[in-house]
Design an enzyme around this catalytic site. Structure first.
Site, PDB file in Angstrom:
ATOM      1  N   LYS A   1       1.956  -9.225   5.171  1.00  0.00           N
ATOM      2  CA  LYS A   1       1.800  -8.427   3.954  1.00  0.00           C
ATOM      3  C   LYS A   1       2.371  -9.180   2.757  1.00  0.00           C
ATOM      4  CE  LYS A   1       1.573  -4.204   6.583  1.00  0.00           C
ATOM      5  NZ  LYS A   1       2.244  -3.087   7.251  1.00  0.00           N
TER       6      LYS A   1
ATOM      7  N   GLN B   1       7.773  -0.049   7.191  1.00  0.00           N
ATOM      8  CA  GLN B   1       7.072  -0.516   8.391  1.00  0.00           C
ATOM      9  C   GLN B   1       7.452   0.345   9.595  1.00  0.00           C
ATOM     10  OE1 GLN B   1       4.737  -3.139   8.441  1.00  0.00           O
ATOM     11  NE2 GLN B   1       4.378  -2.330  10.489  1.00  0.00           N
TER      12      GLN B   1
ATOM     13  N   ASP C   1       0.695   3.732   1.721  1.00  0.00           N
ATOM     14  CA  ASP C   1       0.107   3.914   3.052  1.00  0.00           C
ATOM     15  C   ASP C   1      -0.643   5.246   3.140  1.00  0.00           C
ATOM     16  OD1 ASP C   1       0.377   1.804   4.840  1.00  0.00           O
ATOM     17  OD2 ASP C   1       2.476   2.273   5.295  1.00  0.00           O
TER      18      ASP C   1
END
Ligand code: NAD
Length: 282
Positions: free
Chosen positions: A52, A96, A119
């Site tokens: 990322k 994460q 997200d």
């Protein structure tokens, strides 16, 4: 023979467009930044976070990493998220997953400001996906939609079958297909006659996590098959679809690797850019 939908090529194009928009914002004095929070030492998570960061840098988005020890308490993580929520220099926040067991995942996801929730896991954003009035689309399902579109396929009027009902992939995937006027069936581990239902699909999405679950007898000739699965078999990365069997039957198919995976990261960058637009009232 199926059209092979090339996720690397499609994601490269998406990233090129993002890069152009990021540099246009920079010319106006607006920088774009993503905070990535990793708790613990999970090797797969470390690789995802690294990828990322590389992807952010390639398009001019600043990536700020917060690496916390495995022993971090829920309160400590909540405090960090609070700081990031209030930090005007941060546009997007990504925590994460998975988190160590002493930290409740849902509690953390709910603490991220919805306007920085790139997200799209916060209940507010999940609700917006249900109503269709969304700011952010969940990255993996959004990537699948872009892959279909890149092959000239839309869900309108099509029979769509999604295998998998997770909050991250299966459920939002079904909603995006429905928004595009597909007729959608969701299958899961307790679905009887899975093969029979799959055979009705014009668009078949596999998001299970079981190597080569989808075999030739489950696919209607000419169907578009999107393989979200990421599994290891005999040391090799493979999807949920038995590619060699299914490819001669399908109309279009995504490979693993090189299909959905690269799109997920591209969609994360797209959401981070969108967050910067929203926070600057653009
Ligand atoms: P999950 O474990 O949360 O959900 C799996 C789903 O599959 C469940 O809803 C379960 O009911 C269903 N299922 C299990 N066995 C089944 C069976 N035999 N028949 C039918 N349905 C069955 O997984 P997830 O987070 O949704 O991820 C699914 C897969 O997609 C995994 O391989 C994961 O690694 C992969 N993934 C890939 C990306 C990407 O960017 N490529 C992103 C997210 C997830």
């Amino acid at each position: 023979m199926a059209v092979i939908i090339d996720g690397k090529a499609v994601s490269a194009q998406v990233k090129e467009n993002i890069k152009t928009e990021v540099s246009a914002l920079q010319e106006k004095g607006i920088s774009v930044a993503l905070a990535v929070v990793l708790v613990g030492e999970d090797p797969a998570s470390k690789i995802y976070v690294r990828n990322k960061k590389i992807a952010c840098e390639a398009v001019g988005i600043q990536s700020k990493e917060f690496l916390l020890p495995e022993s971090t308490s829920e309160d400590e993580l909540l405090q960090l998220i609070q700081q990031l929520n209030e930090d005007p220099e941060i546009n997007g926040i990504l925590v994460q997953l998975p988190l160590p067991k002493q930290i409740r995942e849902q509690k953390i996801l709910e603490s991220i400001s919805p306007i920085k929730d790139v997200d799209a896991f916060h209940p507010v954003n999940v609700g917006k996906i249900m109503t269709g009035a969304f700011d952010f689309l969940p990255c993996t399902p959004a990537g699948c939609m872009e892959l279909l579109h890149s092959a000239g396929i839309t869900a309108e009027g099509k029979r769509c079958v999604v295998i998998g009902r997770s909050n991250i992939v299966g459920k939002p995937m079904a909603m995006l297909l429905l928004h595009e006027h597909g007729t959608v069936t969701i299958c899961h581990s307790k679905t009887p006659n899975l093969a029979e239902i799959c055979r009705t699909a014009d668009i078949l999405i596999a998001a299970v996590g079981r190597a080569k679950l989808v075999t030739a007898d489950m696919v209607r000739p000419g169907a578009a098959v999107i393989d979200v699965g990421m599994n290891r078999q005999d040391g090799k990365l493979c999807g949920d679809v038995d590619f060699d069997q299914v490819e001669p039957i399908a109309g279009a198919i995504t490979p693993v690797p090189g299909g959905v995976g690269p799109m997920t990261i591209a969609m994360l960058l797209k959401n981070t850019l969108k967050a910067a637009f929203l926070q600057n009232n653009l």
